[in-house]
Design a protein around this motif. Structure first.
Motif, PDB file in Angstrom:
ATOM      1  N   ALA A  99       0.843  -1.203   0.000  1.00 13.76           N
ATOM      2  CA  ALA A  99       0.000   0.000   0.000  1.00 13.76           C
ATOM      3  C   ALA A  99       0.876   1.249   0.000  1.00 13.76           C
ATOM      4  N   ALA A 100       1.938   1.221   0.782  1.00 13.57           N
ATOM      5  CA  ALA A 100       2.827   2.389   0.845  1.00 13.57           C
ATOM      6  C   ALA A 100       3.437   2.654  -0.524  1.00 13.57           C
ATOM      7  N   ASP A 101       3.857   1.583  -1.224  1.00 14.66           N
ATOM      8  CA  ASP A 101       4.462   1.747  -2.561  1.00 14.66           C
ATOM      9  C   ASP A 101       3.467   2.347  -3.553  1.00 14.66           C
ATOM     10  N   LEU A 102       2.172   2.000  -3.363  1.00 14.90           N
ATOM     11  CA  LEU A 102       1.161   2.413  -4.349  1.00 14.90           C
ATOM     12  C   LEU A 102       0.579   3.794  -4.066  1.00 14.90           C
ATOM     13  N   ARG A 103       0.819   4.302  -2.871  1.00 16.83           N
ATOM     14  CA  ARG A 103       0.117   5.490  -2.401  1.00 16.83           C
ATOM     15  C   ARG A 103       0.162   6.642  -3.412  1.00 16.83           C
ATOM     16  N   ALA A 104       1.341   6.979  -3.893  1.00 10.65           N
ATOM     17  CA  ALA A 104       1.482   8.130  -4.786  1.00 10.65           C
ATOM     18  C   ALA A 104       0.758   7.861  -6.113  1.00 10.65           C
ATOM     19  N   ALA A 105       0.919   6.648  -6.652  1.00 10.53           N
ATOM     20  CA  ALA A 105       0.301   6.332  -7.946  1.00 10.53           C
ATOM     21  C   ALA A 105      -1.220   6.378  -7.826  1.00 10.53           C
TER      22      ALA A 105
END
Ligand SMILES: C[S@@+](CC[C@H](N)C(=O)[O-])C[C@H]1O[C@@H](n2cnc3c(N)ncnc32)[C@H](O)[C@@H]1O
Length: 489
Positions: A161-167
């Motif tokens: 989730a952290a990796d996807l947050r910006a996208a």
């Protein structure tokens, strides 16, 4: 609201200096936990366990083999004392407090400025459980349950989730739509794919979800039965729906403790209906539900007990369906069932009570037009909701229809709440019982359930009320209703 002495916080120890005074088993336990963080750990003790010595060999900690000196505290973010020596623990506590450094002394909360919770570690998901020192065993029991409940690799989902947050923020700029997307991702098939290590599947679910989330959001309404009070009586589905909701539309009878399970940022709209007091008209409640759902929100309409039992859920469903809004009903434990369970009063009994009904004691303008003959028949058993104000009239109608004055009655007020009261009486004494004991409700009046025969499971919990004074020659309660004994021969 009860006073919360210890406020839970998560301390950032990445790169911080932390001091542990003591080298025995208790100090080792602290260091074991601290070693999971990125802290620089210094252990000061005259001797240390093999485990601590091993950690130093691995460069995970630094050991100073001597007794504690106040200057050891310089530059430390936190201090722990676990020396097993009361005088030394006290010295560490005093020195740390004098320097404004948070200190924890093992098993001595009075010397500590913070205490350590029990921890469920699924980093970066961490659950901390504390009982303010009241019952550490209970904290451990809660921890064991949570350990079983949370998948071991839950952390992988959080990292994803952290990796996807910006996208995700770029793809779905609308905050509400984004929140709904996250709810779906973290609870639905995407979660299962990530936790199951199915990477390709997770990617394709994510793509489809991102596409869907970009479309305008459509709200929905959950009509949720919240039970009679005790939040432990909420169903799992009610809990899930509560946590998904953007807005809560809350009835007066919903216990405030239930709201603790909702998201903290969920908007709350109170639409209380007070008997004979201020209330929000039903049409206005229907309008609010339609308005909030049309704004794309997930609406939790919280009702006491079960929505379909004297809950006006039918009217709300009809209004929502007419407006084309999806609606789901989540059943709840109705007051009669909960109250009967509290006092241990079965509402059916094999061979004896074969039929049980629920009736309302409140009509649109006075006592409702019930089938008094049927209710007065020997063997009839029923629960009266909203019946307190009309208890005298209910009594009179039943007696006039031929009910036995000795018919057993049990009144349960504020069932499952802290101020619960239960009284057993007879139909003849019902009015006297309600007024004499100032029963103000909400209450369920059980009529015709023979609590003596049923052998109430909790007799000590149920007071027995008998009228002291003799009834007046003419029953004043009954006004225009002619009781059989008073009818002309
Ligand atoms: C408008 S009705 C709502 C009933 C609700 N839908 C249910 O299923 O319990 C309100 C009545 O429910 C009963 N009631 C609700 N909560 C109760 C409680 N905690 N203890 C006893 N009676 C309760 C009382 O008779 C009250 O007047």
């Amino acid at each position: 609201m009860r006073h919360m002495r210890y406020f839970p916080l998560f301390a950032d120890l990445d790169g911080a200096h932390v001091l542990v005074v003591g080298g025995g088993e208790q100090a080792t336990q602290k260091v074991r936990l601290l070693a999971k963080t990125g802290a620089h750990i210094t252990v000061v003790a005259e001797s240390v366990t093999d485990e601590l010595a091993g950690l130093e060999e691995d460069n995970a900690i630094w050991i100073v083999l001597r007794t504690f000196l106040a200057r050891d505290l310089e530059g430390q973010r936190l201090a722990f004392a676990a020396t097993g020596d009361a005088a030394l623990d006290l010295a560490v506590s005093r020195a740390a407090r004098a320097r404004g450094i948070p200190v924890n002394v093992v098993d001595r909360p009075e010397l500590s400025t913070f205490i350590m919770p029990a921890i469920v570690d699924r980093a970066p998901v961490t659950v901390a459980i504390g009982t303010e020192g009241a019952a550490p065993t209970l904290a451990r029991e809660v921890k064991t349950r949570l350990e079983a409940l949370l998948p071991a690799n839950l952390g992988a989902l959080a990292r994803r989730a952290a990796d996807l947050r910006a996208a995700v923020a770029r793809a779905v700029p609308d905050a509400l739509a984004r929140r709904h997307l996250w709810q779906r991702l973290l609870a639905g098939p995407f979660r299962h794919a990530v936790l199951g290590g199915a990477e390709a599947e997770a990617r394709s679910i994510l793509e489809a979800e991102l596409e869907g989330a970009a479309r305008p959001a459509v709200g929905r309404v959950h009509l949720i039965g919240c039970g009679p009070g005790d939040p432990d009586l909420l169903t799992l589905k009610a809990l899930q729906r509560l946590q998904e909701a953007d807005v809560l539309v809350v009835d007066r009878l919903v216990d405030r403790r239930v709201l603790e399970y909702a998201r903290r940022d969920a908007e709350r709209i109170l639409v209380g209906k007070t008997p004979r007091g201020p209330s929000t008209p039903q049409a206005e409640i229907n309008r609010i539900l339609v308005r909030e759902a049309r704004a794309g929100k997930v609406v939790a309409r919280l009702k006491g007990g079960d929505p379909f039992i004297f809950g006006r859920a039918g009217e709300e469903m009809a209004a929502l369906q007419a407006a084309g809004i999806a609606v789901e009903v989540v059943p709840g434990i109705t007051a009669a069932h909960a109250c009967a369970a509290r006092v241990g009063l079965p509402v059916t009994l094999r061979e004896r009570v074969r039929h049980f009904s629920v009736v309302t004691g409140a009509g649109a303008d006075g006592v409702p037009d019930l089938d008094w003959q049927a209710l007065a028949r020997p063997g009839a058993a029923f629960a009266v909701y909203m019946g307190l104000a009309n208890a005298p009239l209910l009594r009179c109608h039943l007696l006039a229809a031929g009910a036995d004055p000795a018919t057993p009655v049990v009144v349960v007020e504020n069932g499952t709440r802290a101020d619960e009261r239960a009284v057993a009486t007879t139909l003849a004494d019902l009015t006297d019982c309600v007024s004499g004991l100032a029963i103000a409700g909400p209450a369920v009046i059980f009529v015709g359930l023979d609590w003596v025969q049923a052998g109430l499971a909790r007799p000590e919990h149920v007071a027995v009320h008998r009228r002291l004074r003799q009834p007046a020659a003419r029953d004043r309660d009954c006004q225009d209703i002619v009781l059989p004994s008073e009818a002309a021969p």
